[in-house]
Design a protein around this motif. Structure first.
Motif, short mmCIF file in Angstrom:
data_model
loop_
_atom_site.label_atom_id
_atom_site.label_comp_id
_atom_site.label_asym_id
_atom_site.label_seq_id
_atom_site.Cartn_x
_atom_site.Cartn_y
_atom_site.Cartn_z
N GLU A 57 -3.85 -3.87 0.30
CA GLU A 57 -2.53 -4.27 0.80
C GLU A 57 -1.53 -3.11 0.68
OE1 GLU A 57 -0.99 -7.61 -1.30
OE2 GLU A 57 0.51 -8.06 0.23
N LEU A 58 -1.61 -2.40 -0.44
CA LEU A 58 -0.71 -1.28 -0.67
C LEU A 58 -0.94 -0.17 0.36
CD1 LEU A 58 1.44 0.06 -2.36
CD2 LEU A 58 -0.26 0.65 -4.06
N THR A 59 -2.22 0.13 0.60
CA THR A 59 -2.56 1.18 1.58
C THR A 59 -2.06 0.77 2.97
OG1 THR A 59 -4.50 1.73 0.28
CG2 THR A 59 -4.47 2.56 2.53
N ARG A 60 -2.29 -0.50 3.32
CA ARG A 60 -1.89 -0.98 4.64
C ARG A 60 -0.36 -0.92 4.80
NH1 ARG A 60 -4.75 -5.78 4.77
NH2 ARG A 60 -2.96 -6.83 3.88
N THR A 61 0.36 -1.35 3.76
CA THR A 61 1.84 -1.36 3.82
C THR A 61 2.38 0.06 3.95
OG1 THR A 61 1.78 -3.28 2.39
CG2 THR A 61 3.91 -2.20 2.62
N ALA A 62 1.87 0.96 3.10
CA ALA A 62 2.37 2.35 3.11
C ALA A 62 2.03 3.03 4.44
CB ALA A 62 1.76 3.11 1.94
N GLN A 63 0.84 2.78 4.94
CA GLN A 63 0.42 3.41 6.21
C GLN A 63 1.29 2.94 7.38
OE1 GLN A 63 -3.79 2.92 7.20
NE2 GLN A 63 -3.21 3.17 9.36
N LYS A 64 1.61 1.66 7.39
CA LYS A 64 2.44 1.11 8.47
C LYS A 64 3.83 1.76 8.45
CE LYS A 64 4.05 -3.39 10.18
NZ LYS A 64 5.47 -3.30 9.90
N GLU A 65 4.42 1.83 7.25
CA GLU A 65 5.76 2.42 7.15
C GLU A 65 5.74 3.91 7.53
OE1 GLU A 65 7.47 1.66 3.30
OE2 GLU A 65 7.22 -0.50 3.51
N LEU A 66 4.71 4.62 7.07
CA LEU A 66 4.61 6.05 7.38
C LEU A 66 4.51 6.24 8.89
CD1 LEU A 66 4.24 8.89 6.03
CD2 LEU A 66 1.79 8.56 6.32
N SER A 67 3.70 5.41 9.54
CA SER A 67 3.53 5.51 10.99
C SER A 67 4.85 5.26 11.70
CB SER A 67 2.49 4.51 11.48
OG SER A 67 1.27 4.78 10.87
N GLU A 68 5.63 4.30 11.20
CA GLU A 68 6.93 3.98 11.84
C GLU A 68 7.91 5.14 11.67
OE1 GLU A 68 6.45 -0.83 11.27
OE2 GLU A 68 7.85 0.25 10.00
N PHE A 69 7.98 5.70 10.46
CA PHE A 69 8.92 6.80 10.21
C PHE A 69 8.59 8.03 11.07
CE2 PHE A 69 10.04 4.94 5.90
CZ PHE A 69 11.40 4.79 6.19
N LEU A 70 7.30 8.33 11.21
CA LEU A 70 6.91 9.61 11.82
C LEU A 70 6.34 9.46 13.23
CD1 LEU A 70 5.25 11.29 8.69
CD2 LEU A 70 7.56 11.62 9.55
N GLY A 71 6.34 8.25 13.75
CA GLY A 71 5.80 8.04 15.10
C GLY A 71 4.33 8.41 15.17
N ILE A 72 3.53 7.85 14.28
CA ILE A 72 2.09 8.18 14.24
C ILE A 72 1.32 7.11 15.00
CG2 ILE A 72 0.09 8.57 12.76
CD1 ILE A 72 2.01 9.36 10.51
N LYS A 73 0.39 7.58 15.84
CA LYS A 73 -0.45 6.62 16.59
C LYS A 73 -1.87 6.66 16.04
CE LYS A 73 1.86 5.68 20.79
NZ LYS A 73 3.08 6.48 20.61
N GLY A 74 -2.47 5.50 15.88
CA GLY A 74 -3.89 5.44 15.47
C GLY A 74 -4.07 5.43 13.97
N GLN A 75 -5.35 5.43 13.60
CA GLN A 75 -5.74 5.33 12.19
C GLN A 75 -5.90 6.72 11.57
OE1 GLN A 75 -6.06 2.41 10.38
NE2 GLN A 75 -5.04 1.66 12.23
N PRO A 76 -5.66 6.84 10.25
CA PRO A 76 -5.88 8.14 9.60
C PRO A 76 -7.37 8.51 9.56
CG PRO A 76 -5.37 6.45 7.97
CD PRO A 76 -5.22 5.81 9.32
N ILE A 77 -7.62 9.80 9.42
CA ILE A 77 -9.02 10.26 9.26
C ILE A 77 -9.56 9.69 7.94
CG2 ILE A 77 -10.49 12.32 9.00
CD1 ILE A 77 -8.18 13.85 10.50
N PHE A 78 -8.71 9.73 6.92
CA PHE A 78 -9.03 9.04 5.67
C PHE A 78 -7.72 8.78 4.92
CE2 PHE A 78 -9.17 13.53 4.36
CZ PHE A 78 -8.36 13.51 3.23
N SER A 79 -7.79 7.89 3.96
CA SER A 79 -6.66 7.70 3.05
C SER A 79 -7.20 7.60 1.63
CB SER A 79 -5.86 6.45 3.42
OG SER A 79 -6.64 5.31 3.19
N THR A 80 -6.37 7.97 0.66
CA THR A 80 -6.77 7.83 -0.74
C THR A 80 -5.62 7.19 -1.51
OG1 THR A 80 -5.88 9.95 -1.46
CG2 THR A 80 -8.15 9.98 -0.69
N LEU A 81 -5.93 6.58 -2.63
CA LEU A 81 -4.91 5.93 -3.46
C LEU A 81 -5.21 6.22 -4.93
CD1 LEU A 81 -2.78 3.76 -4.32
CD2 LEU A 81 -4.47 2.03 -3.81
#
Ligand SMILES: Cc1cc2nc3c(=O)[nH]c(=O)nc-3n(C[C@H](O)[C@H](O)[C@H](O)COP(=O)(O)OP(=O)(O)OC[C@H]3O[C@@H](n4cnc5c(N)ncnc54)[C@H](O)[C@@H]3O)c2cc1C
Length: 473
Positions: free
Chosen positions: A385-409
């Motif tokens: 849930e944390l990864t999903r929430t942070a990724q969504k906000e990051l995408s909104e702030f920076l205009g990112i399209k699509g999924q990351p190559i990877f994420s870590t927590l």
């Protein structure tokens, strides 16, 4: 031979041990040094990882050049040539405002402007807010020597808007704490000194600017003065560990009991494994809250004081993307998010824009911070849930399209000591009580500075005192 036990193999324990070894060799007084570490790795909060051509710092990503001790230690350990500075052209920071990223004015020094012109042009403050900040130059100074909270200082000198717009998120980006609670004296003494010496922080910054090496075209605190290593921060802790005799380390060893024989003055440690070790001198290089229960059986009052130091938790998340997926120009080192924006993100670093060699070309790497004093409910979310929430906000702030190559927590639970108002008196009381136990030393981020350079400095100062005491035995 004198027996020394250091508990904790983070930067503080390693720097303490390194300094003792240095003194022992220089003065030809042999010591047998043992470092006990609870986990199976050396370095504590400092942890670097490589993944698919990206470099990930799970904990700290840099150290201050302004405070010379980590830099000097790196040079002593022959890793000086590995040191890298930040990308000069990107030295700016953004602040989130209603979902948009606005640049902090050039020359803005953490909480105060050095360059009035660029401050006046900034859309970050209202006209009233700007007028209130500039009024600072004419305000009387406060009584010398009194501690106060960061919020009280910023509001008193620069007004509420400065606190909410820039002060609070910048402080959260560094200490993950609440400015209403944190001590000005223990976190940002320089601003208090400028007020005391020049009557105004802005005038003081202007007067001292000429003698500083930092270019005016910078903004923010974490960025302009920061250094790292080509292969990451673990270069420093690895070099320290390599400088010590191979038989120094007892890994995966957690202390269960501590005992001091009042007649011989010797310390006895019992590890959870049942192993028993004795020493003439013992140094705790752990968070104060981890030392507290061990001290309690023979000095409850000291244990209680150690327990008064509180900690905040943060999670660092990394997201890697192809550059083309991002519409923001990424012309900075990152952004901070005021608590009033009600987001999970506290701060974000554009990792490959800050330091060279952190991502393959045509890719971008972001590190975001979640948690701290205002983000406890986010820290408590599940990893997913944390990864999903942070990724969504990051995408909104920076205009990112699509999924990351990877994420870590990575979670850093209760890892950031909070120097609250009165911290200096609390530490002084702890020091007085520690002095009653010859051969007991405390170092680490909990007491006299949280940054890596502060930890190195304090460990070396404590080691000098410890060696002086040992050599008189
Ligand atoms: C996410 C994050 C980002 C940061 N960013 C920066 C930055 O960019 N720049 C900067 O200057 N500073 C930064 N800091 C602060 C800095 O990293 C720390 O203050 C510093 O590394 C603390 O070092 P230490 O040795 O005192 O403690 P730690 O690194 O916490 O080491 C303590 C060690 O003791 C061990 N231990 C604990 N309990 C026991 C026990 N009972 N028995 C045996 N061993 C035990 C632990 O496993 C650990 O290895 C950051 C901190 C965090 C958490």
């Amino acid at each position: 031979m004198k027996q020394v036990i250091v508990i904790g193999a983070g930067i503080s324990g390693l720097a303490f041990a390194h300094r003792l070894e240095e003194l022992s060799k220089a003065q030809n007084i042999p010591i047998r040094l043992t470092i006990l570490e609870k986990s199976s790795r050396i370095g504590g909060a400092i942890a670097t990882e490589s993944r698919e051509g990206f470099l990930i710092e799970k904990g700290p990503d840099s150290f201050l050049s302004e405070k010379p001790w980590a830099l000097e230690l790196a040079r002593d350990l022959f890793v000086g040539p590995e040191i890298i500075g930040t990308h000069e052209q990107n030295r700016r920071v953004f602040v989130a405002r209603s979902g948009e990223l606005l640049g902090i004015p050039q020359g803005f020094h953490l909480i105060a402007p050095k360059s009035i012109l660029s401050f006046l042009k900034s859309p970050l403050f209202s006209w009233q807010g700007k007028a209130r900040v500039l009024m600072e130059m004419g305000l009387p100074k406060s009584k010398v020597g009194e501690d106060e909270s960061i919020a009280s200082f910023i509001e008193r000198r620069f007004g509420k808007e400065a606190l909410q717009c820039v002060g609070q998120p910048m402080i959260a980006g560094v200490y993950s704490g609440d400015p209403e609670q944190l001590s000005m004296q223990n976190t940002m003494p320089r601003f208090k000194e400028l007020e005391a010496k020049y009557g105004s922080v802005i005038l003081g910054l202007k007067k001292t600017a000429k003698s500083k090496a930092v270019p005016e075209k910078t903004s923010g605190v974490r960025y302009s003065l920061f250094l790292s290593f080509k292969k990451g921060m673990e270069t420093l802790t690895r070099a320290l560990a390599d400088s010590l005799p191979a038989n120094t380390f007892y890994m995966a060893t957690e202390i269960e009991k501590l005992y001091r024989d009042v007649v011989s003055g010797k310390w006895t440690i019992t590890a959870r494994s049942g192993q028993v070790l004795t020493a003439d001198l013992i140094c705790f290089a752990l968070p104060a809250k981890a030392v507290s229960p061990l001290i309690h059986p023979f000095e409850p009052a000291l244990s209680e004081k150690l327990n008064q130091i509180s900690y905040e938790s943060v999670a660092t998340l990394y997201f890697a993307y192809p550059r083309q997926a991002i519409s923001h120009s990424l012309n900075g080192f990152g952004f901070v998010v005021p608590a009033a924006e009600k987001k999970s993100l506290m701060a974000c670093t554009f990792v490959d824009k800050k330091f060279p060699g952190r991502a393959p070309s045509e890719h971008a790497l972001f590190r975001v911070f979640v948690g701290g004093a205002f983000g406890k409910r986010y820290f408590e979310m599940s990893d997913q849930e944390l990864t999903r929430t942070a990724q969504k906000e990051l995408s909104e702030f920076l205009g990112i399209k699509g999924q990351p190559i990877f994420s870590t927590l990575h979670r850093h639970t209760e890892a950031l000591p909070q120097y609250k108002v009165g911290h200096a008196s609390l530490v002084a009381a702890i020091e007085t009580k520690v002095q009653r136990f010859p051969g007991l030393y405390l170092t680490g981020a909990s007491y006299r500075g949280t940054g890596i350079s502060d930890c190195v400095h304090d460990a070396r100062v404590q080691a000098d005192m410890a060696f002086e005491w040992l050599s008189r035995l």
